[in-house]
Design a protein around this motif. Structure first.
Motif, PDB file in Angstrom:
ATOM      1  N   CYS A 275      33.249  47.494  60.573  1.00  0.00           N
ATOM      2  CA  CYS A 275      34.974  48.001  60.639  1.00  0.00           C
ATOM      3  C   CYS A 275      34.718  49.704  59.973  1.00  0.00           C
ATOM      4  O   CYS A 275      33.288  49.777  60.225  1.00  0.00           O
ATOM      5  CB  CYS A 275      35.453  47.285  59.268  1.00  0.00           C
ATOM      6  SG  CYS A 275      34.951  47.676  57.669  1.00  0.00           S
ATOM      7  N   ARG A 277      35.498  50.300  57.489  1.00  0.00           N
ATOM      8  CA  ARG A 277      35.058  50.939  56.122  1.00  0.00           C
ATOM      9  C   ARG A 277      32.762  50.660  56.286  1.00  0.00           C
ATOM     10  O   ARG A 277      32.798  51.071  55.159  1.00  0.00           O
ATOM     11  CB  ARG A 277      35.784  50.041  55.123  1.00  0.00           C
ATOM     12  CG  ARG A 277      36.771  49.829  54.493  1.00  0.00           C
ATOM     13  CD  ARG A 277      36.988  48.893  53.834  1.00  0.00           C
ATOM     14  NE  ARG A 277      38.965  48.788  53.739  1.00  0.00           N
ATOM     15  CZ  ARG A 277      39.275  49.515  52.288  1.00  0.00           C
ATOM     16  NH1 ARG A 277      38.264  50.886  52.029  1.00  0.00           N
ATOM     17  NH2 ARG A 277      40.680  49.549  52.667  1.00  0.00           N
ATOM     18  N   CYS A 278      32.771  49.548  57.067  1.00  0.00           N
ATOM     19  CA  CYS A 278      30.849  49.353  56.742  1.00  0.00           C
ATOM     20  C   CYS A 278      30.999  51.250  57.167  1.00  0.00           C
ATOM     21  O   CYS A 278      29.762  51.453  56.431  1.00  0.00           O
ATOM     22  CB  CYS A 278      31.088  48.973  58.193  1.00  0.00           C
ATOM     23  SG  CYS A 278      31.006  46.962  57.648  1.00  0.00           S
ATOM     24  N   CYS A 349      30.162  44.562  52.532  1.00  0.00           N
ATOM     25  CA  CYS A 349      32.274  45.223  53.069  1.00  0.00           C
ATOM     26  C   CYS A 349      33.045  45.000  52.112  1.00  0.00           C
ATOM     27  O   CYS A 349      32.694  43.927  52.890  1.00  0.00           O
ATOM     28  CB  CYS A 349      31.985  45.432  54.331  1.00  0.00           C
ATOM     29  SG  CYS A 349      33.491  46.137  54.959  1.00  0.00           S
ATOM     30  N   ILE A 351      35.825  44.390  53.053  1.00  0.00           N
ATOM     31  CA  ILE A 351      36.790  43.391  54.115  1.00  0.00           C
ATOM     32  C   ILE A 351      36.678  42.760  55.011  1.00  0.00           C
ATOM     33  O   ILE A 351      37.086  41.670  55.503  1.00  0.00           O
ATOM     34  CB  ILE A 351      38.037  44.547  54.742  1.00  0.00           C
ATOM     35  CG1 ILE A 351      38.876  43.647  55.200  1.00  0.00           C
ATOM     36  CG2 ILE A 351      37.303  45.479  55.790  1.00  0.00           C
ATOM     37  CD1 ILE A 351      40.181  44.682  55.191  1.00  0.00           C
ATOM     38  N   CYS A 352      34.822  43.244  55.518  1.00  0.00           N
ATOM     39  CA  CYS A 352      34.316  42.840  56.590  1.00  0.00           C
ATOM     40  C   CYS A 352      33.056  42.381  56.248  1.00  0.00           C
ATOM     41  O   CYS A 352      32.668  41.440  56.299  1.00  0.00           O
ATOM     42  CB  CYS A 352      34.480  43.336  58.308  1.00  0.00           C
ATOM     43  SG  CYS A 352      33.307  44.281  58.138  1.00  0.00           S
TER      44      CYS A 352
END
Ligand SMILES: [Zn+2]
Length: 487
Positions: A275, A277-278, A349, A351-352
């Motif tokens: 994602c 963010r990653c 990450c 979130i993911c």
């Protein structure tokens, strides 16, 4: 040590029809030599008479291709895997995100068959693909430089429903790169201007307009109805917000960014890749990296990058192509260099990753994360508004003005009586400032000047410092109408 070797479908006939083999070895070379001993037929397929790998075959160690930082003699360890992939297969084709059921619900009339004739001719698209395009719902966030080509091409291509989200108005300076708007649209809401253009291009598609500011409370509901989201914004707060919402709702996100002469495109789909963010775990400090508005952009760049975004959106809908999931396409139009970089999924990450800490969007403070909130430990930066500044200059108060803008920004609205000091030189050049005199920092939007003041304080400067509120943008009408009086 046993290493897993995966054999692509087209090569299996030469490897005992097996998709996966366990082979002993410490390096890629050793393992491939054992493979050839066991399955002599594969030797001829993989290597030429000089024992060089044939150009149409790629060997991957995990996700990295041999020759790309990894060599034949690179050591492999237990958890590594090797993949043999003929390049002609073009990587892993993606499946369409539009189900067959939805495709079958739509039909094409004579007008559409004529209109989309050149899509129907393409084996990869055909009638099935065009029906998927008609069934698809795509949300385009931002109707500026990138949104302009994205929304126009998607409308022209026949995407059945396009959602457009923007809160801004068209300004004269937008027209250099935002080709969906024209001179007559200056001062109109971008959303109204874009809607008119889309209607002129393709009156048959459904246009949904979203004119509210997207935030943590409403974004999930807004994107819920769409299959794909195209991020055409220009600020970090929006980018993290949009990406997080897409991850949590399982929607693919087609990302585009432009700055000066360089553009980037990627497809973030946390179900099968990284994602946003990653790739960018945290934003740069607020104001440090100027947006396009402050850094400039060459006119056609947004057309190039936005067109690639639109192409990626269509590929996700049609299915079968190789998408930019897990890859970042970087286009440098000044030097004509294009590269595709690999983007890894970050297992940590927030979130993911494997143990996500962001579980719902309402709980995440985007303003704070992007440095838009005042740090409580920091001494607040005192602001001065344009009227006050003009009044003090006119009454002859001793004042030092420091302009931290880029040279091209200063060329538009000059401040002849200001000292020019780039943020990076402030610490070193603080002796040029008089700590007994009030110093006012000036930038374009009043954000980089706050960063400048904090940088200067960090370097030990003790004199009184002020920030010109809203920067030149907010103050230009007041300041430059007084030009004759005091400049
Ligand atoms: Zn991620």
């Amino acid at each position: 040590m046993q290493i897993s070797v995966y054999i692509s479908a087209t090569l299996r006939a030469f490897a005992g029809k097996k998709a996966k083999l366990e082979i002993e070895g410490k390096t890629v070379r050793e393992i491939l030599e054992r493979l050839q001993e066991e399955y002599p037929e594969i030797r001829e397929v993989l290597f030429d008479e000089n024992r060089k790998l044939r150009p149409f075959v790629s060997v991957y160690v995990n996700d990295d291709r041999i020759g790309n930082g990894i060599g034949w003699d690179s050591a492999v360890s237990e958890n590594d895997s090797i993949l043999l992939l003929p390049s002609i297969a073009g990587g892993t084709p993606s499946e369409s995100i539009i189900s067959d059921e939805r495709r079958k619900e739509v039909s094409l009339d004579d007008y559409e068959i004529e209109r989309f004739n050149k899509h129907l001719m393409l084996r990869e698209i055909g009638v099935k693909g065009q029906k998927r395009i008609k069934a698809a719902k795509v949300l385009i966030i931002g109707l500026g430089a990138l949104g302009s080509p994205v929304v126009q091409y998607l409308a022209a291509a026949g995407v059945g429903t396009v959602g457009i989200a923007d809160t801004g108005e068209v300004s004269l300076g937008d027209l250099q790169s935002q080709v969906i708007h024209g001179v007559r649209d200056v001062h109109r809401p971008k959303i109204a201007s874009a809607r008119d253009t889309i209607k002129a291009i393709n009156p048959k598609i459904k246009i949904e307009t979203i004119s509210e500011v997207l935030d943590a409370d409403n974004i999930a509901d807004i994107i819920a109805d769409y299959d794909i989201v195209a991020d055409c914004t220009d600020n970090y707060r929006s980018r993290y917000l949009i990406s997080d919402a897409c991850v949590l709702s399982g929607k693919p996100l087609v990302f585009g960014a432009v700055y000066q002469f360089e553009g980037r495109v990627s497809v973030f789909d946390a179900k099968s890749g990284p994602c946003f963010r990653c790739q960018y775990p945290s934003p740069p400090p607020a104001g440090l990296v100027p947006t396009c508005a402050a850094g400039g952009v060459i006119s056609p760049l947004a057309g190039i990058i936005g067109s690639i975004q639109a192409n990626e959106v269509l590929k996700l809908i049609i299915g079968g192509g190789e998408s930019l999931i897990g890859k970042l396409l970087v286009v440098d139009t000044w030097n004509n260099r294009t590269s595709i970089l690999k983007v890894d999924k970050d297992e940590s990450c927030p979130i993911c990753g494997k143990t996500p800490s962001i579980l719902e969007i309402e709980n995440f403070d985007y303003e704070d994360f992007c440095g838009l909130k005042q740090d409580e430990d920091e001494i607040p930066v005192e602001g001065i508004d344009a009227e006050e500044l003009v009044r003090r200059i006119e009454q002859g108060d001793p004042l030092t003005l420091v302009d931290v803008r880029e040279p091209h920004e200063r060329a538009i609205h000059r401040f002849p009586n200001a000292i020019v000091i780039p943020i990076g030189q402030l610490a070193r050049r603080q002796k040029e400032l008089d700590p007994d005199v009030d110093t006012v920092f000036i930038c374009r939007e009043g954000k980089r000047s706050i960063l400048a003041i904090n940088t200067l304080r960090e370097a030990g400067y003790k004199g009184p410092v002020y920030n010109l509120k809203g920067g030149i943008e907010a103050a230009k009408n007041i300041i430059f109408s007084h030009e004759g009086a005091w400049l």
